[in-house]
Design a protein around this motif. Sequence first.
Motif, PDB file in Angstrom:
ATOM      1  N   VAL A  29       7.882 -10.619  39.849  1.00 20.35           N
ATOM      2  CA  VAL A  29       8.512  -9.325  40.128  1.00 20.35           C
ATOM      3  C   VAL A  29       9.837  -9.531  40.863  1.00 20.35           C
ATOM      4  CG1 VAL A  29       8.294  -7.130  41.376  1.00 20.35           C
ATOM      5  CG2 VAL A  29       6.331  -8.067  40.129  1.00 20.35           C
ATOM      6  N   VAL A  30       9.826 -10.382  41.881  1.00 21.18           N
ATOM      7  CA  VAL A  30      11.055 -10.659  42.629  1.00 21.18           C
ATOM      8  C   VAL A  30      12.129 -11.190  41.684  1.00 21.18           C
ATOM      9  CG1 VAL A  30      12.098 -12.160  44.372  1.00 21.18           C
ATOM     10  CG2 VAL A  30       9.940 -11.012  44.856  1.00 21.18           C
ATOM     11  N   GLU A  31      11.748 -12.129  40.845  1.00 25.65           N
ATOM     12  CA  GLU A  31      12.713 -12.753  39.935  1.00 25.65           C
ATOM     13  C   GLU A  31      13.332 -11.736  38.975  1.00 25.65           C
ATOM     14  OE1 GLU A  31      13.011 -17.013  37.703  1.00 25.65           O
ATOM     15  OE2 GLU A  31      11.051 -16.040  37.737  1.00 25.65           O
ATOM     16  N   SER A  32      12.542 -10.781  38.530  1.00 26.12           N
ATOM     17  CA  SER A  32      13.055  -9.827  37.540  1.00 26.12           C
ATOM     18  C   SER A  32      13.715  -8.598  38.161  1.00 26.12           C
ATOM     19  CB  SER A  32      11.938  -9.396  36.596  1.00 26.12           C
ATOM     20  OG  SER A  32      10.972  -8.631  37.272  1.00 26.12           O
ATOM     21  N   GLU A  33      13.404  -8.259  39.419  1.00 28.65           N
ATOM     22  CA  GLU A  33      13.875  -6.993  39.969  1.00 28.65           C
ATOM     23  C   GLU A  33      14.778  -7.083  41.198  1.00 28.65           C
ATOM     24  OE1 GLU A  33      10.562  -4.325  40.561  1.00 28.65           O
ATOM     25  OE2 GLU A  33       9.731  -4.771  38.586  1.00 28.65           O
ATOM     26  N   MET A  34      14.752  -8.191  41.916  1.00 29.30           N
ATOM     27  CA  MET A  34      15.460  -8.234  43.201  1.00 29.30           C
ATOM     28  C   MET A  34      16.980  -8.143  43.057  1.00 29.30           C
ATOM     29  SD  MET A  34      15.160 -10.915  46.387  1.00 29.30           S
ATOM     30  CE  MET A  34      15.878 -12.336  45.600  1.00 29.30           C
ATOM     31  N   LYS A  35      17.547  -8.798  42.076  1.00 28.25           N
ATOM     32  CA  LYS A  35      19.014  -8.857  41.938  1.00 28.25           C
ATOM     33  C   LYS A  35      19.640  -7.462  41.872  1.00 28.25           C
ATOM     34  CE  LYS A  35      22.881 -11.188  41.022  1.00 28.25           C
ATOM     35  NZ  LYS A  35      23.484 -12.125  41.927  1.00 28.25           N
ATOM     36  N   ASP A  36      18.996  -6.535  41.179  1.00 27.84           N
ATOM     37  CA  ASP A  36      19.553  -5.201  40.981  1.00 27.84           C
ATOM     38  C   ASP A  36      18.932  -4.137  41.880  1.00 27.84           C
ATOM     39  OD1 ASP A  36      21.288  -6.111  38.928  1.00 27.84           O
ATOM     40  OD2 ASP A  36      19.611  -6.071  37.518  1.00 27.84           O
ATOM     41  N   ALA A  37      18.105  -4.540  42.820  1.00 25.42           N
ATOM     42  CA  ALA A  37      17.450  -3.581  43.717  1.00 25.42           C
ATOM     43  C   ALA A  37      18.451  -3.022  44.733  1.00 25.42           C
ATOM     44  CB  ALA A  37      16.298  -4.262  44.447  1.00 25.42           C
ATOM     45  N   PRO A  38      18.202  -1.812  45.249  1.00 20.68           N
ATOM     46  CA  PRO A  38      19.034  -1.278  46.328  1.00 20.68           C
ATOM     47  C   PRO A  38      18.946  -2.201  47.554  1.00 20.68           C
ATOM     48  CG  PRO A  38      17.547   0.405  45.458  1.00 20.68           C
ATOM     49  CD  PRO A  38      17.152  -0.898  44.830  1.00 20.68           C
ATOM     50  N   ASP A  39      19.949  -2.127  48.408  1.00 23.53           N
ATOM     51  CA  ASP A  39      20.074  -3.070  49.528  1.00 23.53           C
ATOM     52  C   ASP A  39      18.803  -3.226  50.361  1.00 23.53           C
ATOM     53  OD1 ASP A  39      22.658  -3.587  48.766  1.00 23.53           O
ATOM     54  OD2 ASP A  39      23.581  -2.388  50.360  1.00 23.53           O
ATOM     55  N   ARG A  40      18.229  -2.121  50.827  1.00 25.04           N
ATOM     56  CA  ARG A  40      17.053  -2.215  51.702  1.00 25.04           C
ATOM     57  C   ARG A  40      15.882  -2.872  50.973  1.00 25.04           C
ATOM     58  NH1 ARG A  40      15.503   0.410  56.527  1.00 25.04           N
ATOM     59  NH2 ARG A  40      17.433   1.576  56.397  1.00 25.04           N
ATOM     60  N   LEU A  41      15.672  -2.500  49.720  1.00 24.06           N
ATOM     61  CA  LEU A  41      14.596  -3.086  48.923  1.00 24.06           C
ATOM     62  C   LEU A  41      14.894  -4.555  48.643  1.00 24.06           C
ATOM     63  CD1 LEU A  41      11.990  -2.898  47.335  1.00 24.06           C
ATOM     64  CD2 LEU A  41      13.299  -1.899  45.432  1.00 24.06           C
ATOM     65  N   GLN A  42      16.135  -4.860  48.351  1.00 20.52           N
ATOM     66  CA  GLN A  42      16.533  -6.246  48.086  1.00 20.52           C
ATOM     67  C   GLN A  42      16.246  -7.116  49.313  1.00 20.52           C
ATOM     68  OE1 GLN A  42      20.812  -7.321  47.656  1.00 20.52           O
ATOM     69  NE2 GLN A  42      20.237  -7.662  45.514  1.00 20.52           N
ATOM     70  N   TRP A  43      16.556  -6.601  50.488  1.00 20.56           N
ATOM     71  CA  TRP A  43      16.321  -7.330  51.733  1.00 20.56           C
ATOM     72  C   TRP A  43      14.829  -7.611  51.900  1.00 20.56           C
ATOM     73  CZ3 TRP A  43      19.922  -9.216  55.145  1.00 20.56           C
ATOM     74  CH2 TRP A  43      19.426  -9.734  56.344  1.00 20.56           C
ATOM     75  N   ALA A  44      13.987  -6.601  51.664  1.00 16.78           N
ATOM     76  CA  ALA A  44      12.541  -6.753  51.823  1.00 16.78           C
ATOM     77  C   ALA A  44      11.972  -7.735  50.794  1.00 16.78           C
ATOM     78  CB  ALA A  44      11.860  -5.395  51.705  1.00 16.78           C
ATOM     79  N   MET A  45      12.440  -7.654  49.577  1.00 14.04           N
ATOM     80  CA  MET A  45      11.974  -8.581  48.536  1.00 14.04           C
ATOM     81  C   MET A  45      12.418 -10.007  48.857  1.00 14.04           C
ATOM     82  SD  MET A  45      12.693  -6.280  45.149  1.00 14.04           S
ATOM     83  CE  MET A  45      11.681  -7.165  43.963  1.00 14.04           C
ATOM     84  N   ASN A  46      13.632 -10.164  49.350  1.00 13.14           N
ATOM     85  CA  ASN A  46      14.142 -11.477  49.728  1.00 13.14           C
ATOM     86  C   ASN A  46      13.303 -12.076  50.855  1.00 13.14           C
ATOM     87  OD1 ASN A  46      16.429 -13.526  49.561  1.00 13.14           O
ATOM     88  ND2 ASN A  46      16.486 -12.959  51.726  1.00 13.14           N
TER      89      ASN A  46
END
Length: 101
Positions: A29-46
């Motif tokens: 999920v991280v690999e497919s969705e993190m790059k284009d996620a909104p900033d706050r979500l991207q931070w949490a996924m990272n």
Amino acid sequence: MVAAAGWALTTERVAKKPEGLDLAGLLDVVESEMKDAPDRLQWAMNHCLAQIGIDHSEYRARVIGIGERLEVLKDYPTSPGCTSPFAPVWIGEMVSRQQGA
């Protein structure tokens, strides 16, 4: 906001009670969705990505590869003496600290 909170809770579980979690699935999920996620979500996924790499050595190479390919937070400004939130750097630093302890 809700999705970021969910990832924060998952990260806590990765660190403290990973039994029953599908870590490989989380990485998918991280690999497919993190790059284009909104900033706050991207931070949490990272954070979850990094935590998997720090705590689960069997996934470390995959996690670092994901971090290097996606380059999320690679250029994040980091104060001297602080650890970068870029997953490959963060993982390297934390694993080094654990091994030195």
